[in-house]
Design an enzyme around this catalytic site. Structure first.
Site, PDB file in Angstrom:
ATOM      1  N   LYS A  65      -7.458  -4.968   4.829  1.00 38.00           N
ATOM      2  CA  LYS A  65      -6.803  -4.308   5.973  1.00 38.00           C
ATOM      3  C   LYS A  65      -7.837  -3.603   6.858  1.00 38.00           C
ATOM      4  O   LYS A  65      -7.727  -3.607   8.079  1.00 38.00           O
ATOM      5  CB  LYS A  65      -5.772  -3.313   5.416  1.00 38.00           C
ATOM      6  CG  LYS A  65      -4.886  -2.693   6.430  1.00 38.00           C
ATOM      7  CD  LYS A  65      -3.538  -2.234   5.841  1.00 38.00           C
ATOM      8  CE  LYS A  65      -3.625  -1.016   4.969  1.00 38.00           C
ATOM      9  NZ  LYS A  65      -2.290  -0.564   4.532  1.00 38.00           N
ATOM     10  N   GLU A  96       3.167  14.758  10.958  1.00 42.99           N
ATOM     11  CA  GLU A  96       4.091  13.619  11.041  1.00 42.99           C
ATOM     12  C   GLU A  96       5.503  14.143  11.282  1.00 42.99           C
ATOM     13  O   GLU A  96       5.926  15.101  10.646  1.00 42.99           O
ATOM     14  CB  GLU A  96       4.075  12.802   9.744  1.00 42.99           C
ATOM     15  CG  GLU A  96       5.055  11.633   9.812  1.00 42.99           C
ATOM     16  CD  GLU A  96       5.128  10.824   8.530  1.00 42.99           C
ATOM     17  OE1 GLU A  96       4.131  10.193   8.163  1.00 42.99           O
ATOM     18  OE2 GLU A  96       6.198  10.833   7.895  1.00 42.99           O
ATOM     19  N   GLU A 150      -5.177  -2.803  -5.367  1.00 43.86           N
ATOM     20  CA  GLU A 150      -4.931  -1.877  -4.256  1.00 43.86           C
ATOM     21  C   GLU A 150      -6.140  -1.820  -3.319  1.00 43.86           C
ATOM     22  O   GLU A 150      -6.030  -1.984  -2.111  1.00 43.86           O
ATOM     23  CB  GLU A 150      -4.672  -0.480  -4.865  1.00 43.86           C
ATOM     24  CG  GLU A 150      -4.314   0.597  -3.887  1.00 43.86           C
ATOM     25  CD  GLU A 150      -2.905   0.437  -3.336  1.00 43.86           C
ATOM     26  OE1 GLU A 150      -2.016  -0.029  -4.074  1.00 43.86           O
ATOM     27  OE2 GLU A 150      -2.722   0.765  -2.161  1.00 43.86           O
TER      28      GLU A 150
END
Ligand code: FAD
Length: 286
Positions: free
Chosen positions: A164, A17, A157
């Protein structure tokens, strides 16, 4: 190439990243960083996105294009939805498509007092559903082995993560953590909830004293005793902290690899020395 294809034959990924430099003069440094990172042959490089910026002139897309065109490495573009409406996301998706970019890390983004939020994408799963229905990208998502700071507990969570994933997320990239046992526990809960896509652990070698406390408080990450001892002992010795921090991260990565993890996502902080040292440390680990 769509990132989800990497895992089809049981291959593991190595990814980095990076973030777009804030100042123009730092753009030169990013070229030097990319020279080193791309020589390490990552499967993809993800590029972060500053919340609330203009969809048209975001530096994220510029950097992703450079990774693809100049270095022939697959970019993943981070995109936050909370501060945009459907039209702006369509515009962004079109710009990515025109550049041949096929992978989006679909995020909600942090709630910020200084930037007004819009109504279209209250959660990442809303943007995943929208992008899935209206565009053709491989969609990645974020996950939190120690729970997101806004989640009341792990049940919440995992329930929201499942939504999702069911909306069309194909690969999960995790928040950084320093205690592998928490990641293994999290993965097990994902499997119980029938979340069966690759869950890639995010590792950040912490090599600067100031960075550590900030990261732990920002990311909700536990700070294991073994790591605390390193910091206590070497916080005033830059070189020693670098060596010890790197060595801690490499041992975390080796443990993850021998435990059959789907890949490693390295938070490089735009520091090519970190990525190079990690790759040297694991070059014979398969
Ligand atoms: P969500 O998946 O929407 O989750 C956010 C919270 O809402 C969680 O607590 C979740 O449990 C809860 N939730 C989800 N759905 C529902 C629902 N239907 N009802 C009630 N609650 C729900 N930020 C940036 O600004 N730019 C970046 O480039 C960036 N890159 C990141 C990369 C990674 C790998 C990670 C882990 C995070 C990154 N972030 C970035 C930070 C991220 O934007 C924040 O953590 C943000 O607060 C949450 O985004 P999300 O996509 O995980 O949100």
């Amino acid at each position: 190439m769509k990132v989800s294809d990497i895992y089809r034959n049981g291959k593991r990924s190595l990814s980095f990243e990076i973030f777009p430099p804030k100042k123009d003069e730092e753009l030169k440094n990013i070229d030097e960083t990319l020279d080193v990172l791309c020589e390490l042959k990552p499967d993809f490089i993800s590029v972060t996105f500053g919340a609330g910026g203009s969809c048209n002139c975001n530096k994220t897309i510029e950097l992703a294009r450079k990774i693809k065109d100049n270095y022939h490495v697959e970019p993943v573009v981070h995109l936050t939805g909370l501060h945009y409406d459907r039209g702006q996301i369509d515009e962004f998706a079109k710009a990515l498509k025109d550049d041949g970019i096929e992978n989006i890390l679909a995020l909600r983004g942090d709630i910020r007092e200084d930037i007004p939020k819009k109504d279209d994408f209250a959660y990442a799963s809303d943007m995943v559903s929208y992008l899935k229905k209206n565009h053709d990208f491989c969609l990645l998502g974020a996950c939190y082995p120690e729970t997101h700071p806004e989640s009341s507990d792990m049940v919440d969570e995992i329930r929201h993560l499942k939504t999702k994933v069911d909306a069309g997320t194909e690969v999960l990239l995790s928040q950084l953590f320093f205690d592998n046992s928490l990641f293994y526990g999290f993965k097990e809960k994902c499997r119980i909830a029938d979340i069966n896509i690759p869950v890639i652990p995010g590792i950040m070698p912490v090599v600067k004293a100031g960075q550590i406390k900030r990261m732990v408080s920002m990311c909700n990450a536990s700070f294991p005793e073994r790591f605390r001892k390193i910091v206590d002992r070497y916080e005033d010795n830059k070189e020693a902290l670098f060596d010890a921090g790197m060595s801690y991260a490499i041992s975390q990565i080796i443990d993850l690899l021998v435990s059959d993890t789907d890949g490693i996502h390295l938070y490089t902080m735009n520091n090519p020395k970190i990525a190079k040292k990690v790759c040297e440390g694991i070059k014979n680990i398969v």
